[in-house]
Design an enzyme around this catalytic site. Structure first.
Site, short mmCIF file in Angstrom:
data_model
loop_
_atom_site.label_atom_id
_atom_site.label_comp_id
_atom_site.label_asym_id
_atom_site.label_seq_id
_atom_site.Cartn_x
_atom_site.Cartn_y
_atom_site.Cartn_z
N ILE A 21 0.80 -1.20 0.14
CA ILE A 21 0.11 -0.01 -0.02
C ILE A 21 1.19 1.02 0.10
CG2 ILE A 21 -1.57 1.23 1.23
CD1 ILE A 21 -2.93 -1.72 1.99
N ASP A 24 13.88 3.79 10.48
CA ASP A 24 13.35 2.61 11.62
C ASP A 24 12.34 4.07 11.82
OD1 ASP A 24 11.40 1.23 12.80
OD2 ASP A 24 13.76 0.22 13.55
N ASN A 63 1.20 5.09 6.85
CA ASN A 63 1.02 4.39 6.35
C ASN A 63 1.82 2.43 6.82
OD1 ASN A 63 1.05 2.10 4.03
ND2 ASN A 63 3.05 1.94 4.22
N SER A 66 -7.67 0.58 10.06
CA SER A 66 -8.08 -1.29 9.66
C SER A 66 -9.43 -1.49 9.99
CB SER A 66 -7.19 -2.40 10.12
OG SER A 66 -7.44 -3.91 9.79
N TYR A 107 -4.10 -6.14 18.53
CA TYR A 107 -3.65 -4.96 17.22
C TYR A 107 -5.27 -4.47 16.71
CZ TYR A 107 -4.05 -5.27 11.75
OH TYR A 107 -4.27 -4.57 10.80
N THR A 133 -1.33 -7.54 -0.50
CA THR A 133 0.13 -7.15 -0.75
C THR A 133 0.88 -8.51 -0.50
OG1 THR A 133 -0.08 -6.59 1.54
CG2 THR A 133 -0.59 -5.26 0.16
#
Length: 278
Positions: free
Chosen positions: A18, A63, A90, A145, A158, A193
């Site tokens: 993405i 990072d 992202n 999400s 999550y 992905t």
């Protein structure tokens, strides 16, 4: 209709999936690109692609989970572009941690927090001075999400962090509204992905059912999220802030409804097994 000429855009995790699609979409729209990518091979790949397009770009192997590297990233953006118009947070990953909540270790929780929420705080805070410098018209977009809006067994941590992005988005939108910086989030359904190869995860005997599982008949593609990001960053959404753009093919609206082999809508399982290759 969407022209980002002269605008500077930062995409975290922009070397693949993405993130890479978002980078390419903004480049085609004329933006100056900053790509933060920790994988050297992926960074080299997106750097070469941007160079081939003649895009004014800064691709940095960094990072975003590391505070010192995020600070250095902001300094490099400032030196190169003197500010920032669009931030796309992202980076995110379930890390394939799927188990009952009482089986989670502190390390599991810390790792999921770092990659799904903490870095969004860290990167956004570091980039705000650059966004404020450019003034009204700035945009912050975070990738959440669909799992922030429905239950998902064995991925409760999550899902919790993804849901928290919404609270952060809405509240920050109120803080930055007076200076004309908009804050929104995108909530994708499962998207094809390298990180989540849906076409390989579905058991072969169930692949013919793919058009029936999601109202629009397919899983997401990275380009679907890229289009949403372009919209949310552009003047086309100039009166949109503090909200979520669900890019899910209608999955959330379906709320568990899908079509059987005859095309009839049902919310009762009609396949043998779980549909996946596990």
């Amino acid at each position: 209709m969407i022209d980002f000429s002269g605008k500077s855009v930062l995409v975290t995790g922009g070397g693949v999936g993405i993130g890479r699609a978002i980078v390419e979409a903004f480049a085609r729209a004329g933006a100056n690109l900053v790509v933060a990518e920790r994988d050297a091979e992926r960074a080299a790949g997106v750097r070469d692609w941007l160079a081939s397009c003649g895009t004014n770009a800064l691709v940095i192997e960094t990072d975003v989970l590391c505070t010192e590297q995020v600070v250095a990233l902001a300094e490099q953006i400032d030196a190169r572009f003197g500010g920032l118009d669009v931030l796309v947070n992202n980076v995110g990953d379930s890390l394939m941690i799927a188990k009952r909540f009482d089986a989670y270790s502190d390390e599991d929780i810390d790792r999921l927090y770092a990659v799904n929420l903490q870095h969004i705080f860290r990167v956004t805070r570091a980039m705000l001075p650059l966004l404020r410098r450019k003034g009204a018209g700035g945009s912050i977009i975070s990738l959440s999400s669909i799992e922030a809006f429905r239950g998902i067994p064995n991925c409760s941590v999550y899902a919790a962090f993804k849901a928290a992005i919404g609270g952060f988005t809405r509240s920050l939108a109120l803080e930055l509204g007076p200076v004309g910086i908009r804050v929104n989030q995108i909530a994708p359904e499962s998207t094809e992905t390298p990180q989540l190869p849906m076409s390989l995860m579905i058991a072969p005997e169930h692949r013919e059912q793919l058009p029936n599982w999601i109202p629009l008949g397919r899983f997401g593609q990275p380009e679907d999220m890229a289009g949403a990001a372009l919209f949310l960053a552009s003047p086309l959404s100039s009166w949109v802030t503090g909200t979520t753009l669900h890019v899910d093919g209608g999955a959330l609206a379906a709320a568990g409804w899908y079509r059987d082999r005859k095309g009839t809508w049902t919310n009762v399982p009609v396949i043998t097994g779980n549909g996946f290759n596990f």
